[in-house]
Design a protein around this motif. Structure first.
Motif, PDB file in Angstrom:
ATOM      1  N   VAL A 165      -1.228  -0.991  11.569  1.00 29.15           N
ATOM      2  CA  VAL A 165      -2.702  -2.718  11.266  1.00 29.15           C
ATOM      3  C   VAL A 165      -2.468  -3.063  10.349  1.00 29.15           C
ATOM      4  O   VAL A 165      -2.485  -4.501  10.142  1.00 29.15           O
ATOM      5  N   SER A 166      -2.058  -2.884   9.289  1.00 20.78           N
ATOM      6  CA  SER A 166      -1.184  -3.116   7.904  1.00 20.78           C
ATOM      7  C   SER A 166      -0.066  -4.400   8.203  1.00 20.78           C
ATOM      8  O   SER A 166       0.448  -5.405   7.833  1.00 20.78           O
ATOM      9  N   ARG A 178      -1.477  -6.802  10.596  1.00 19.32           N
ATOM     10  CA  ARG A 178      -2.103  -8.448   9.311  1.00 19.32           C
ATOM     11  C   ARG A 178      -1.161  -9.099   8.943  1.00 19.32           C
ATOM     12  O   ARG A 178      -1.550 -10.006   9.398  1.00 19.32           O
ATOM     13  N   ALA A 190       1.198  -1.076   0.041  1.00 18.42           N
ATOM     14  CA  ALA A 190      -0.105  -0.177   0.058  1.00 18.42           C
ATOM     15  C   ALA A 190       0.712   0.838   0.294  1.00 18.42           C
ATOM     16  O   ALA A 190       1.879   1.458   0.479  1.00 18.42           O
ATOM     17  N   TYR A 213      -0.148   4.080  21.013  1.00 19.26           N
ATOM     18  CA  TYR A 213       0.380   5.164  19.659  1.00 19.26           C
ATOM     19  C   TYR A 213       0.935   5.778  20.719  1.00 19.26           C
ATOM     20  O   TYR A 213       0.609   6.291  21.692  1.00 19.26           O
ATOM     21  N   GLN A 270      -0.852  10.775   8.499  1.00 18.43           N
ATOM     22  CA  GLN A 270      -2.240  11.026   8.408  1.00 18.43           C
ATOM     23  C   GLN A 270      -2.347   9.353   8.335  1.00 18.43           C
ATOM     24  O   GLN A 270      -3.401   8.830   8.857  1.00 18.43           O
ATOM     25  N   ASP A 271      -1.825   8.777   7.492  1.00 20.00           N
ATOM     26  CA  ASP A 271      -1.660   7.137   7.359  1.00 20.00           C
ATOM     27  C   ASP A 271      -1.336   6.088   8.834  1.00 20.00           C
ATOM     28  O   ASP A 271      -1.379   4.866   8.155  1.00 20.00           O
ATOM     29  N   GLN A 303      -1.779   5.152  11.663  1.00 16.63           N
ATOM     30  CA  GLN A 303      -2.570   4.127  12.408  1.00 16.63           C
ATOM     31  C   GLN A 303      -2.953   2.822  10.942  1.00 16.63           C
ATOM     32  O   GLN A 303      -2.914   2.147  11.001  1.00 16.63           O
ATOM     33  N   ARG A 304      -3.056   3.475   9.993  1.00 15.84           N
ATOM     34  CA  ARG A 304      -3.718   2.363   9.004  1.00 15.84           C
ATOM     35  C   ARG A 304      -2.725   1.296   8.265  1.00 15.84           C
ATOM     36  O   ARG A 304      -2.334   0.358   8.326  1.00 15.84           O
ATOM     37  N   VAL A 305      -1.370   2.056   8.183  1.00 19.57           N
ATOM     38  CA  VAL A 305      -0.057   1.565   7.865  1.00 19.57           C
ATOM     39  C   VAL A 305       0.220   0.476   9.366  1.00 19.57           C
ATOM     40  O   VAL A 305       0.693  -0.458   8.817  1.00 19.57           O
ATOM     41  N   PRO A 317       0.420   4.818   1.623  1.00 18.57           N
ATOM     42  CA  PRO A 317       0.375   5.763   2.992  1.00 18.57           C
ATOM     43  C   PRO A 317       1.196   6.930   2.039  1.00 18.57           C
ATOM     44  O   PRO A 317       1.827   6.991   1.260  1.00 18.57           O
TER      45      PRO A 317
END
Length: 178
Positions: A76-77, A80, A63, A108, A69-70, A72-74, A65
């Motif tokens: 979580v990735s 996973r 992905a 965090y 701003q990303d 948290q998405r990073v 990023p």
């Protein structure tokens, strides 16, 4: 990558700090694609902590990023992929402030510090990962080890020096008394 993973599986070290070292400071790839895949599948799940910079994140999580701003998405990735904790190094992002972000699996933690103008060099990410590993080996909790490591590298960059006409930066390292 496969040999390192096999040896780690054989030895079962209690702590593993993995700095991917996949992309140079100049942006050149340092690993072939199949080695990145092996790192993702074999090494990431073994690590206590993974310390990628923003340029190393896309090939690892598949992905792209945009930045802080990303974060948290990073995180979580990475979770996973089996990663327990990730310290995202912020030095490759633009801005007057550098923000390194730790996700320890639950919380965090941000470590913000002013960007030091002209502090270019190779090995700062490796020094950071090594300092975190040293802190963990001394028994510090992960957030404390990361904070102290960030401060260690920041202090070293402030005291940096170059040799001759080189643009290379050398970090003066000191021994901490215990």
């Amino acid at each position: 990558v496969e040999l390192v993973a096999a040896k780690l599986a054989q030895w079962h070290p209690p702590l593993i700090v993995l700095d991917p070292v996949m992309i140079s400071s100049s942006g050149a790839p340092l690993l072939e694609e199949d080695a990145v895949d092996a790192m993702r599948v074999l090494l990431l799940p073994m690590a206590t902590l993974v310390t990628p910079n923003w340029d190393e994140i896309p090939p690892l999580i598949n992905a792209w990023p945009r930045g802080l701003q990303d974060v948290q998405r990073v995180a979580v990735s990475f979770q996973r992929l089996g990663v327990r904790a990730v310290l995202i190094k912020g030095g490759h992002l633009e801005g007057v402030e550098v923000v390194d972000t730790l996700f320890d699996g639950e919380k965090y933690h941000e470590y913000a510090h002013p960007r030091i103008e002209g502090a270019r060099g190779h090995g700062t990410g490796c020094a950071l990962a090594s300092a975190v590993a040293a802190g963990l080996a001394l028994g510090s909790p992960l957030p404390q080890a990361c904070g102290e490591a960030v401060q260690f590298v920041q202090d070293a960059l402030q005291k940096r020096y170059a040799v001759g006409s080189s643009d290379e930066v050398y970090l003066p390292l000191s021994v901490r008394e215990t």
